[in-house]
Design a protein around this motif. Structure first.
Motif, PDB file in Angstrom:
ATOM      1  N   ASN A 114      60.076  35.725  33.346  1.00 17.25           N
ATOM      2  CA  ASN A 114      58.719  36.258  33.457  1.00 17.25           C
ATOM      3  C   ASN A 114      58.004  36.271  32.105  1.00 17.25           C
ATOM      4  O   ASN A 114      57.338  37.240  31.758  1.00 17.25           O
ATOM      5  CB  ASN A 114      58.719  37.642  34.105  1.00 17.25           C
ATOM      6  CG  ASN A 114      57.433  37.894  34.878  1.00 17.25           C
ATOM      7  OD1 ASN A 114      56.578  37.025  34.969  1.00 17.25           O
ATOM      8  ND2 ASN A 114      57.298  39.080  35.408  1.00 17.25           N
ATOM      9  N   ALA A 170      52.511  36.453  36.317  1.00 16.54           N
ATOM     10  CA  ALA A 170      53.508  37.435  35.875  1.00 16.54           C
ATOM     11  C   ALA A 170      53.591  38.589  36.866  1.00 16.54           C
ATOM     12  O   ALA A 170      54.693  39.035  37.227  1.00 16.54           O
ATOM     13  CB  ALA A 170      53.172  37.940  34.471  1.00 16.54           C
ATOM     14  N   TYR A 223      55.297  37.197  40.110  1.00 20.13           N
ATOM     15  CA  TYR A 223      56.744  37.059  39.959  1.00 20.13           C
ATOM     16  C   TYR A 223      57.421  38.418  39.917  1.00 20.13           C
ATOM     17  O   TYR A 223      58.500  38.601  40.472  1.00 20.13           O
ATOM     18  CB  TYR A 223      57.095  36.255  38.708  1.00 20.13           C
ATOM     19  CG  TYR A 223      56.766  34.790  38.816  1.00 20.13           C
ATOM     20  CD1 TYR A 223      57.010  34.064  39.979  1.00 20.13           C
ATOM     21  CD2 TYR A 223      56.209  34.107  37.742  1.00 20.13           C
ATOM     22  CE1 TYR A 223      56.706  32.728  40.077  1.00 20.13           C
ATOM     23  CE2 TYR A 223      55.907  32.755  37.826  1.00 20.13           C
ATOM     24  CZ  TYR A 223      56.161  32.072  38.992  1.00 20.13           C
ATOM     25  OH  TYR A 223      55.864  30.739  39.091  1.00 20.13           O
TER      26      TYR A 223
END
Length: 195
Positions: free
Chosen positions: A49, A73, A76
């Motif tokens: 990430n 980000a 995820y």
């Protein structure tokens, strides 16, 4: 903070952001495996990430790319920290929804470039149904996805974004649209084309 409001989530541990001073240095990075093309503005790694990107020639472009990658980000993070009982999978979400959300949340609902793509598709009688976005690679996921999320935001409000995204991750878009928006995929496609 902008993304935090939509995702209703935050990072308790700092999320790494790696900047390179220019595109050439970024393309030579060893933080990700593989070759980075000259058209790639940034990368967000799914497992670590990390956001990796160059500083662009303009502050506006850097801001757009950073905003776009930070959406990934958050996306995820949602999948990495998912409750195993909810059975959400990124494999259920089409690329156009993932990339379109990143564009919508980084540049907003009104974008002249996206508007040009949508007008061209309508004028040339090539405006896709939602199913076609997932099945046919000829439709650019960034532009069409952004237009889709802009329609969702304008019609149901930005508060509908995450419920639709999460439900799509669980059951696919067809069931998610029916459950969250109260309409089947075909009706949603018609509404989107009209918008």
């Amino acid at each position: 903070r902008m993304h935090q409001a939509i995702f209703r989530d935050t990072f308790k541990v700092r999320n790494p952001v790696i900047f390179y001073s220019n595109q050439a240095d970024f393309q030579q990075t060893n933080t990700v495996s593989g070759i980075i093309g000259s058209g790639t503005g940034g990368v967000t790694e799914s497992l670590k990430n990390r956001v990796i990107m160059p500083v662009s020639q303009s502050l506006a472009q850097t801001d757009h790319t950073l905003g776009h990658e930070l959406v990934h980000a958050f996306q995820y993070k949602l999948f990495l920290n998912a409750d195993s009982g909810k059975k959400i999978s990124i494999n259920n979400i089409p690329l156009w929804m993932v990339e379109g959300m990143a564009e919508y949340l980084s540049i907003g609902s009104v974008d002249p470039n996206t508007a040009m793509w949508m007008r061209d598709a309508l004028l040339n009688d090539d405006f896709p149904a939602i199913r076609q976005l997932s099945d046919e690679s000829k439709y650019f996921p960034y532009r069409y996805g952004q237009a889709f999320w802009a329609m969702v935001g304008k019609t149901w409000g930005d508060t509908a974004i995450m419920p639709l995204f999460r439900k799509t991750a669980q059951y696919g878009l067809s069931k998610a649209a029916d459950t969250i928006l109260g309409m089947d995929e075909k009706t949603l496609s018609g509404l989107w084309a009209s918008a």
